[in-house]
Design an enzyme around this catalytic site. Structure first.
Site, PDB file in Angstrom:
ATOM      1  N   CYS A  98      -5.826  -3.344   1.852  1.00 17.43           N
ATOM      2  CA  CYS A  98      -5.605  -3.458   3.300  1.00 17.43           C
ATOM      3  C   CYS A  98      -6.895  -3.567   4.105  1.00 17.43           C
ATOM      4  O   CYS A  98      -7.475  -4.637   4.229  1.00 17.43           O
ATOM      5  CB  CYS A  98      -4.746  -2.290   3.787  1.00 17.43           C
ATOM      6  SG  CYS A  98      -4.006  -2.584   5.424  1.00 17.43           S
ATOM      7  N   GLU A 136       0.836  -1.197   0.000  1.00 18.30           N
ATOM      8  CA  GLU A 136       0.000   0.000   0.000  1.00 18.30           C
ATOM      9  C   GLU A 136       0.879   1.259   0.000  1.00 18.30           C
ATOM     10  O   GLU A 136       1.846   1.352   0.756  1.00 18.30           O
ATOM     11  CB  GLU A 136      -0.900  -0.023   1.237  1.00 18.30           C
ATOM     12  CG  GLU A 136      -1.905   1.095   1.326  1.00 18.30           C
ATOM     13  CD  GLU A 136      -2.854   0.937   2.510  1.00 18.30           C
ATOM     14  OE1 GLU A 136      -3.841   1.680   2.561  1.00 18.30           O
ATOM     15  OE2 GLU A 136      -2.598   0.069   3.386  1.00 18.30           O
TER      16      GLU A 136
END
EC number: 6.3.5.1
Length: 706
Positions: A175, A45
């Site tokens: 996530c 991420e």
């Protein structure tokens, strides 16, 4: 027809705002993935800018430099003939989004914004980003000119869509979306998506590694499919350690496991899996197929590309593996040590200075440095050129190659025992023996002349000379005399950190390490601006109970017998006069509670979110066999009184490695006032009423509470 696909995920040690280094690590991971035959590469991420940019996300520079890195990636020959999935912030219609940018052969395929933002614990994503709320909807995104010039595209799809290649369908979640009650992978899987990717920025917490693994295996067990998870690793600039654990799973089984703790900046996992295994697995789950027949379709972005080859019948496929977990003691040994290594090499300092008291806490910190040295030596033996280059920079010797952890420890760790007339010979001996066994450069000094000089100034000005309680002084005098010793130790620690290498003719300065554990911080059982005040604290998020278990573990793991006597000795600050040469002060007596009790209070206060009354009610049941209601009430009142009285100390707490979910860290994890009514009149009256009821007495009225 091809059906075997090779996919890659990775864990990268990215650093917030290190665009140059982040770019090189991304390129290296793509190159490794391609060399292993992968046709899809997933990264962590926000990997382009680094996850921990925090308020730098507000800056236009962060957006600009992220697109500049994206441009460098798109035009690099390394990224050709592989679908690249990278993370970066993107502004769309003046709104900032946390995005995945997926591209292939100099063309942007899709920009997929995050739909569920992490906003609890250490996470504050809603402060900087907005979630994309339009499920199964895309819009046109106008690319910056620097990207248009490369891709010859003016606009690309922006939103919630999936990719369709010649041979499969690929969907993304980011996530937090894995953790939500209705995750995107559910609907994507029902809509025929066979490969789901998850780019994470997930940090370590003790005993929590299984949570991610369980979620991913459950996802693919219920709905079938291939699941790739990427994660950041290392310290990217603050208290968190991102613990990797990249993984590839299919149909409820794990096929590739990444390391949780490693000094490798780039770790790539690949697996070759058969898409027909996904299709046959799904075929017999009738409940899933009934739901799929009613599923609403996702927008599909067609990709003129295949993840498989026509001639793949003889290609070997990956086999399922058993996930290997670390024990809590191993997690403590490895996680903070890796965090310390990142902090040291990126701070451009020459090592650490540790005040070594001869107690468990500072001994545990010393063991973490030794563990770090062991990992560095092992990485160098394994051929890690980046670690070797970093070591040589730190010790300022271009030909040095670390082979013995004790030798390396002697070069980068200075330990210092700061005795006073209140120190025992036993703690001095224990500190010296441990320093000898780990190989640190050890200093012993006496602070009495400095204490005498400071108190002399006070007496000269006021005409008064305070006394210890043992000599007839008041509690205020006693505490002041203890605190002046503790604060002088802090001043001396920083002095020696700046000049001890200079005095030995060695280049550089040292980072000062603190050794206050999470329980003592919670209660405020420390002197403000004493040796708990340091540059960083590797054990500040770890409980005393876990530290004792870790020190016991180190006796065998690192062959450090000096730790045995440290474990057997009572915990003491040694700030009050000795009685016949023996310690007269212990930590638990000073606190009025045990460390085991403190851990319970900490978990109930933070994790279970309990105030005084709720905690009292919970502990009545938990401790019903060992305490009366009156005793429980007294313990709870004592804890909350001391906790609230000392809460101001948390505002200056040394940045510490985050390891426990009940940490009182005031920076962003545990946000509380630091000026309380420490008598808690209403709350304690409620407790008292309940005790009286249980003792069959009339409850007191709450009217007229002061």
């Amino acid at each position: 027809m091809g059906r075997k696909v090779t996919v890659a995920t990775c864990a990268l040690n990215q650093w917030a705002l290190d665009f140059e280094g982040n770019l090189q690590r991304i390129l290296k991971s793509i190159e490794i993935a391609k060399n292993r035959g992968a046709r899809y590469r997933l990264g962590p991420e926000l990997e382009i800018c680094g996850y921990g940019c925090w308020d730098h996300y507000y800056e236009s520079d962060t957006l600009l430099h992220s697109f500049q890195v994206l441009a460098a990636l798109v035009e690099s020959p390394v990224t050709q003939d592989i679908i690249c999935d990278v993370g970066m912030p993107v502004m769309h219609r003046n709104v900032r989004y946390n995005c995945r940018v997926i591209f292939l052969n100099r063309k942007i395929l899709l920009i997929r914004p995050k739909m569920a933002l992490a906003n609890e614990g250490n996470y504050r994503e809603l402060r900087w980003f907005t979630p994309w709320s339009r499920s199964r909807h895309t819009e046109e995104y106008f690319l910056p000119r620097m990207i248009q010039d490369l891709t010859k595209q003016e606009t690309v799809p922006f939103g919630d869509a999936v990719l369709v290649t010649w041979d499969t369908c690929i969907g993304s979640e980011i996530c937090e979306e894995l953790w939500t009650p209705h995750s995107p992978h559910i609907d994507m899987g029902l809509d025929g998506v066979e490969i789901i990717t998850n780019a994470s920025g997930s940090h370590q917490v003790l005993r929590k590694a299984n949570t991610r693994v369980d979620l991913v295996t459950m996802v693919t067990s219920k709905n079938g499919g291939i699941y790739l998870l990427a994660n950041q690793k290392g310290c990217d600039g603050d208290r968190l350690y991102y613990d990797g654990c990249a993984m590839i799973a299919m149909n409820g089984s794990v096929f590739a496991q990444g390391s949780q703790f490693s000094l490798d900046d780039v770790e790539v996992l690949t697996a070759t899996l058969d898409l027909e295994d996904v299709r046959s697995y799904r075929a017999e789950i009738s409940s899933r197929n009934l739901a799929a027949s009613r599923a609403s379709p996702y927008p599909r972005v067609k990709v003129d590309f295949a993840l498989s080859c026509h001639e793949d019948l003889l290609a070997p496929i990956s086999e399922p593996i058993e996930w290997k977990y670390h024990s809590p003691e191993e997690e403590i040994s490895l996680g903070p040590a890796c965090w310390l290594w990142d902090f040291l090499r990126r701070s451009q300092q020459a090592g650490f200075l540790l005040p070594l008291s001869g107690g468990v806490d500072s001994a545990a910190t010393a063991c973490l440095i030794y563990s770090m040295c062991c990992q560095v030596c092992e990485a160098v033996r394994s051929g890690n050129e980046e670690v070797l280059a970093d070591v040589r920079t730190i010790v300022n010797q271009i030909s040095y190659t670390p082979q013995d952890p004790r030798d390396l420890c002697g070069r980068i760790l200075t330990t210092c025992y700061m005795a006073s007339k209140n120190s025992s010979q036993e703690t001095c001996t224990r500190a010296r023996e441990l320093a000898q066994q780990i190989g640190s450069h050890h200093i012993s000094l006496n602070i009495d002349p400095a204490v005498k000089a400071v108190m002399g100034i006070f007496s000269l000005v006021t005409g008064k000379s305070p006394l210890f309680a043992a000599h007839g002084g008041s509690s205020r005098e006693n505490l002041a005399l203890q605190n002046v010793q503790a604060r002088i130790r802090m001043v001396l620690a920083y002095l020696f950190a700046q000049l001890s290498l200079w005095s030995r003719g060695v280049h550089g300065g040292l980072l000062v390490l603190g050794s206050a554990n999470v329980d003592e911080s919670l209660l405020g059982y420390l002197t403000k601006y004493d040796c708990s005040s340091a540059d960083i604290n590797p054990i500040g998020g770890i409980s005393k109970t876990d530290l004792r278990a870790f020190v016991q573990f180190c006796i065998q793991r690192f062959q450090l017998p000096a730790l045995q006597s440290i474990l057997l000795a009572p915990a003491t600050a040694e700030l009050e006069p000795l009685a016949d040469g023996q310690v007269s002060q212990t930590d638990e007596e000073d606190m009025g509670m045990t460390y085991a009790e403190l851990s319970v209070y900490g978990k109930l206060r933070k994790v279970a979110k309990m105030g005084p009354y709720s905690m009292f009610c919970k502990l009545l049941g938990m401790w019903r066999h060992i305490c009366t209601p009156r005793q429980v009430a007294d313990k709870v009142k004592r804890f909350f009184s001391k906790y609230s009285m000392n809460r101001h100390k948390m505002t200056t707490l040394t940045p510490a490695y985050h390891a426990e979910n009940y940490s009182p860290e005031d920076n962003r994890f545990d946000l509380r006032p630091f000026l309380y009514n420490t008598s808690w009149p209403w709350q304690f009256r409620c407790i008292e009423n309940q005790v009286l009821q249980l003792e069959r007495a009339e409850p007191q009225s709450l009217d007229g509470v002061d």
